[in-house]
Design a protein around this motif. Structure first.
Motif, short mmCIF file in Angstrom:
data_model
loop_
_atom_site.label_atom_id
_atom_site.label_comp_id
_atom_site.label_asym_id
_atom_site.label_seq_id
_atom_site.Cartn_x
_atom_site.Cartn_y
_atom_site.Cartn_z
N SER A 98 0.83 -1.21 0.00
CA SER A 98 0.00 0.00 0.00
C SER A 98 0.86 1.26 0.00
CB SER A 98 -0.93 -0.01 1.22
OG SER A 98 -1.79 -1.12 1.19
N ALA A 99 1.90 1.27 0.84
CA ALA A 99 2.77 2.44 0.91
C ALA A 99 3.55 2.63 -0.39
CB ALA A 99 3.74 2.31 2.08
N ARG A 109 3.26 9.63 -11.85
CA ARG A 109 2.08 10.46 -12.11
C ARG A 109 1.04 9.71 -12.93
NH1 ARG A 109 5.91 14.20 -13.67
NH2 ARG A 109 4.95 14.47 -15.71
N ASN A 110 0.71 8.52 -12.45
CA ASN A 110 -0.23 7.66 -13.16
C ASN A 110 -1.14 6.99 -12.13
OD1 ASN A 110 -1.55 5.58 -14.62
ND2 ASN A 110 0.13 5.49 -16.09
N ALA A 111 -2.44 7.22 -12.25
CA ALA A 111 -3.39 6.67 -11.28
C ALA A 111 -3.52 5.17 -11.39
CB ALA A 111 -4.77 7.31 -11.49
N LEU A 112 -3.07 4.57 -12.49
CA LEU A 112 -3.17 3.12 -12.68
C LEU A 112 -1.89 2.40 -12.31
CD1 LEU A 112 -5.10 2.99 -16.09
CD2 LEU A 112 -6.02 2.76 -13.78
N ALA A 113 -0.92 3.11 -11.79
CA ALA A 113 0.35 2.48 -11.43
C ALA A 113 0.21 1.73 -10.11
CB ALA A 113 1.45 3.54 -11.31
N ASP A 114 0.98 0.64 -9.98
CA ASP A 114 1.01 -0.11 -8.73
C ASP A 114 2.44 -0.61 -8.53
OD1 ASP A 114 1.36 -2.25 -10.43
OD2 ASP A 114 -0.33 -3.42 -9.67
N GLY A 286 -1.68 -8.71 -6.56
CA GLY A 286 -2.12 -7.52 -7.26
C GLY A 286 -3.24 -6.77 -6.56
N PHE A 287 -3.47 -5.55 -7.01
CA PHE A 287 -4.58 -4.67 -6.66
C PHE A 287 -4.46 -4.03 -5.28
CE2 PHE A 287 -6.52 -6.95 -10.17
CZ PHE A 287 -7.16 -5.93 -10.83
N VAL A 288 -3.65 -4.56 -4.38
CA VAL A 288 -3.52 -3.93 -3.07
C VAL A 288 -2.85 -2.57 -3.21
CG1 VAL A 288 -2.56 -4.14 -0.74
CG2 VAL A 288 -3.43 -6.17 -1.93
N GLY A 289 -1.71 -2.54 -3.89
CA GLY A 289 -1.00 -1.29 -4.09
C GLY A 289 -1.66 -0.35 -5.06
N LEU A 290 -2.65 -0.85 -5.81
CA LEU A 290 -3.38 -0.01 -6.76
C LEU A 290 -4.61 0.63 -6.12
CD1 LEU A 290 -4.04 1.04 -9.62
CD2 LEU A 290 -5.16 -1.16 -10.06
N VAL A 291 -5.39 -0.17 -5.39
CA VAL A 291 -6.68 0.29 -4.89
C VAL A 291 -6.57 1.00 -3.55
CG1 VAL A 291 -8.97 -0.48 -4.15
CG2 VAL A 291 -7.91 -1.50 -6.16
N VAL A 344 -11.92 -8.58 -5.07
CA VAL A 344 -12.32 -7.40 -4.30
C VAL A 344 -11.88 -6.12 -4.99
CG1 VAL A 344 -12.07 -6.19 -2.10
CG2 VAL A 344 -12.28 -8.68 -2.13
N GLY A 345 -10.65 -6.12 -5.50
CA GLY A 345 -10.06 -4.90 -6.04
C GLY A 345 -10.69 -4.43 -7.33
#
Length: 363
Positions: A98-99, A109-114, A286-291, A344-345
């Motif tokens: 998450s961090a 600068r990308n909202a879809l980056a993880d 996946g998806f934890v660092g994104l959402v 979930v994500g």
């Protein structure tokens, strides 16, 4: 009235009024309490359920050298040797992803980056599979696969850095495109390994490292991951105000006295090391660092100091419960935890995208 923050004498925006009204320290205390309760329940729940009171007693006996009866040995070993390191690893990986996700979204600068947009997960998977199939680094014993995964992650990080660097420094767009290309390249390497492998071991290894899991958690793997994760979270939090400026663009950063090239290079090294260490013990989840960064921004606003205080706790809580579902939903079989986080994500992220007025970094 709240005064605007400053960097190098220049004003930068304050959080939105609604977000500023949230008491972040109090929210941290509440979330920490929720995390402690979640950990206690997750350690006790499973195929062999143990009550919270008994779980606490076994944990206290393990920590203080207390005694247990002969008929409690099996339950004690399940609690202390199997579930406790697994749940603690879930806490560390959830908090770390998450961090790191918060930092990478600001860095590119990308909202879809993880955390895996730079190809680190594919490199780690390839390294783990190579070690497993060809028996490399046998001298490392049970840690050989994890070491191979970490070295693979570092290799990809180095290649991405070298390929993305130019005279102007690290370009966010170059980082993303190079990372995606490297990810596809190392996935092709793994496909070749599967094709020529003498048995199905490589296939199962690739599935694990692609979807993630904590089934291999042990006390021996925790110290290194704990140190890397905690240090990374602390350092990223200290860079919170700089991340606010970096997310505004390089020209704005320069006008506010922030060297975006040096800062992005520092963040790249830090996030790559942290991601590599986590993937080496848990695979790619996946998806934890994104959402999680987006959810937290809805609560506390876009200020990275606030987001980086809350996101690790939210991610840790989510990962503990996701792991519990993964190992109990179809017990005695275990689902890949990446499947749970994706189920979930994906809908959560789609809902976020459809929220009227929601933008990356704010509302």
């Amino acid at each position: 009235m709240q005064q605007p923050s400053r960097i190098d004498g220049q004003k930068i925006p304050n959080p939105p009024a609604g977000a500023a009204a949230i008491n972040v320290p109090l929210l941290c205390v509440i979330l920490t309490g929720v995390l402690v309760v979640s950990v206690l329940l997750a350690i006790g729940l499973g195929a062999a359920a143990v009550s919270p009171g008994e779980t606490l007693r076994y944990l206290w006996a393990a920590l203080t050298g207390g005694r247990i009866t002969a008929d409690e040995v099996t339950a004690y070993q399940i609690i202390w040797q199997v579930r406790t390191p697994r749940v603690l690893l879930a806490v560390l990986v959830g908090a770390g992803l998450s961090a790191v996700g918060v930092a990478i979204q600001a860095m590119v600068r990308n909202a879809l980056a993880d955390p895996f947009v730079l190809g680190v997960s594919s490199g780690a998977s390839a390294g783990a599979v190579l070690v497993s199939v060809f028996g490399a680094m046998a001298a490392m014993g049970i840690y050989a696969v994890s070491v191979g995964a970490f070295l693979g992650a570092l290799l990809v990080s180095t290649l991405v850095y070298l390929a993305s660097r130019n005279s102007g420094g690290l370009s966010p767009l170059r980082l993303v495109l190079t990372g995606v290309a490297m990810a596809f390249g190392f996935q092709a390497v793994m496909s070749v390994i599967v094709y020529f492998a003498p048995d199905g071991e490589a296939t199962s290894m690739i599935l694990f490292w692609s979807m993630g899991g904590f089934g291999a958690a042990s006390w021996g793997a925790l110290p290194v991951v704990a140190v890397v994760t905690i240090v990374s979270i602390v350092l990223l939090h200290r860079h919170g105000r700089m991340l606010d400026v970096l997310a505004l663009g390089d020209e704005t950063s320069a006008s506010l006295g922030v060297d975006s090239v040096r800062l992005r290079r520092r963040l790249f090294v830090l996030t790559s090391l942290a991601t590599g260490a986590m993937v080496a013990v848990s695979g790619a989840i996946g998806f934890v660092g994104l959402v999680m960064p987006h959810l937290v921004r809805l609560w506390v606003g876009a200020a990275h100091v606030r987001v980086l205080a809350i996101a690790p706790l939210v991610g840790a809580i989510f990962m503990v419960w996701a792991d519990l579902v993964a190992r109990t939903l179809v017990a005695p079989r275990e689902l890949p935890i990446g499947a749970i986080t994706a189920l979930v994500g994906v809908p959560v992220f789609v809902i976020l995208l459809r929220r009227r007025g929601y933008l990356f970094g704010g509302r």
